[in-house]
Design an enzyme around this catalytic site. Structure first.
Site, PDB file in Angstrom:
ATOM      1  N   SER A 146       5.653 -41.896  -3.306  1.00  0.00           N
ATOM      2  CA  SER A 146       4.697 -41.149  -2.497  1.00  0.00           C
ATOM      3  C   SER A 146       3.361 -41.048  -3.212  1.00  0.00           C
ATOM      4  O   SER A 146       3.288 -41.133  -4.454  1.00  0.00           O
ATOM      5  CB  SER A 146       5.256 -39.745  -2.233  1.00  0.00           C
ATOM      6  OG  SER A 146       4.255 -38.848  -1.829  1.00  0.00           O
ATOM      7  N   TYR A 159       8.485 -32.082  -6.387  1.00  0.00           N
ATOM      8  CA  TYR A 159       8.446 -33.289  -5.562  1.00  0.00           C
ATOM      9  C   TYR A 159       7.554 -34.353  -6.195  1.00  0.00           C
ATOM     10  O   TYR A 159       7.966 -35.519  -6.348  1.00  0.00           O
ATOM     11  CB  TYR A 159       7.944 -32.937  -4.163  1.00  0.00           C
ATOM     12  CG  TYR A 159       7.807 -34.142  -3.259  1.00  0.00           C
ATOM     13  CD1 TYR A 159       8.946 -34.799  -2.789  1.00  0.00           C
ATOM     14  CD2 TYR A 159       6.563 -34.622  -2.867  1.00  0.00           C
ATOM     15  CE1 TYR A 159       8.838 -35.904  -1.961  1.00  0.00           C
ATOM     16  CE2 TYR A 159       6.447 -35.726  -2.043  1.00  0.00           C
ATOM     17  CZ  TYR A 159       7.574 -36.367  -1.596  1.00  0.00           C
ATOM     18  OH  TYR A 159       7.470 -37.466  -0.791  1.00  0.00           O
TER      19      TYR A 159
END
Length: 266
Positions: A146, A159
């Site tokens: 990501s 995350y």
């Protein structure tokens, strides 16, 4: 004529996180190019629905394996479930975050589950499924990461850290395996129109509008560039380039990432 995925890498593809969104888009693209597919995720009814659609559309053999990838035994169970199959392409797509909130506003067990799913399980998948590829001297591994991997950011602590792990792991494996016939790609996603993103934004009271990538376009782009690793930034005008933060200091990059995370929640 372009060589099919099945001809180049092998007869089976495995998609971890293959029930919907980007994962199932990968599975459709792989089946369209002659691969049989193993779909892996927690929700068996959703997996079976996707599997039935792929079978009907492409005539491929599809296996649905219901596993919680944050479980310590998940990858050993997946290895047993795929024993005897020549897995030529492994896509690890699991690991979205359900809520973007301050670090201490989320239970510790949730953080630890994310680390197991996004770090431990990814490393184990690469080890268990990459080793036979290296021995055969053909195969491909895609680790979906990501834009949160580029720098730390408020509400993205665990995350972003796990996605940075995936990015560095993919780049390192590419460097090790590049001369062995195995392609490795760290696929960096931006905001993509997936059920997971919609659930997250709706839970936080936000909209899911804006410029979102289409999962099918993401899968098509990634599969077309499996040999162009180590890193592919999906949708970028310079997809093999470096961090979009460029020459910013680490401090300024973290502040910019934090502003972006806040904007995405509004």
């Amino acid at each position: 004529m372009t060589e099919s995925l099945a001809a180049k890498y092998g007869p089976w593809g495995v998609v971890a996180g293959g029930s919907d969104g980007v994962g199932v888009a990968f599975a459709h693209r792989m089946a369209a190019e002659g691969m049989n597919v193993v779909l892996v995720a927690r929700r068996l009814p959703v997996l079976e629905e996707s599997a039935d659609e792929i079978r009907a559309r492409y005539g491929a053999e599809v296996r649905a394996v219901a596993l919680d990838l944050s479980s310590p035994t998940a990858l050993s169970e997946l290895e047993r479930a795929t024993a005897g199959l020549e897995a030529g392409l492994f896509v690890y797509n699991a690991g979205s975050d359900d809520r973007s909130v301050p670090f201490l506003d989320k239970d510790l067990d949730v953080h630890l589950g994310l680390v197991r799913r996004n770090c431990t399980a990814v490393l184990e998948a690469a080890y268990r499924f990459g080793a036979p590829m290296v021995a055969r001297k053909r195969g491909a591994v895609v680790l979906v990461t990501s834009g949160a991997a580029w720098a730390g950011g408020a509400t993205l602590a665990a995350y972003g850290a796990t996605k940075a792990f995936d990015l560095i792991l993919a780049e390192s494996l590419w460097a090790e395996w590049r001369d062995s016939g195995v392609d490795v790609l760290g696929l960096v996603l931006g905001r993509t129109d997936t059920p997971s993103l919609r659930r997250t934004q709706e839970a936080q009271g936000g909209s899911h509008g804006g410029d979102l990538a289409d999962p099918d376009d993401v899968a098509a782009e990634a599969l077309a560039h499996l040999s162009d690793g180590p890193t592919w930034i999906c949708g970028s005008p310079t997809p093999t380039g470096g961090s979009p933060f460029g020459a910013l200091s680490r401090r300024d990059a973290v502040l910019a990432m934090s502003r972006g995370a806040t904007a995405h929640r509004e």
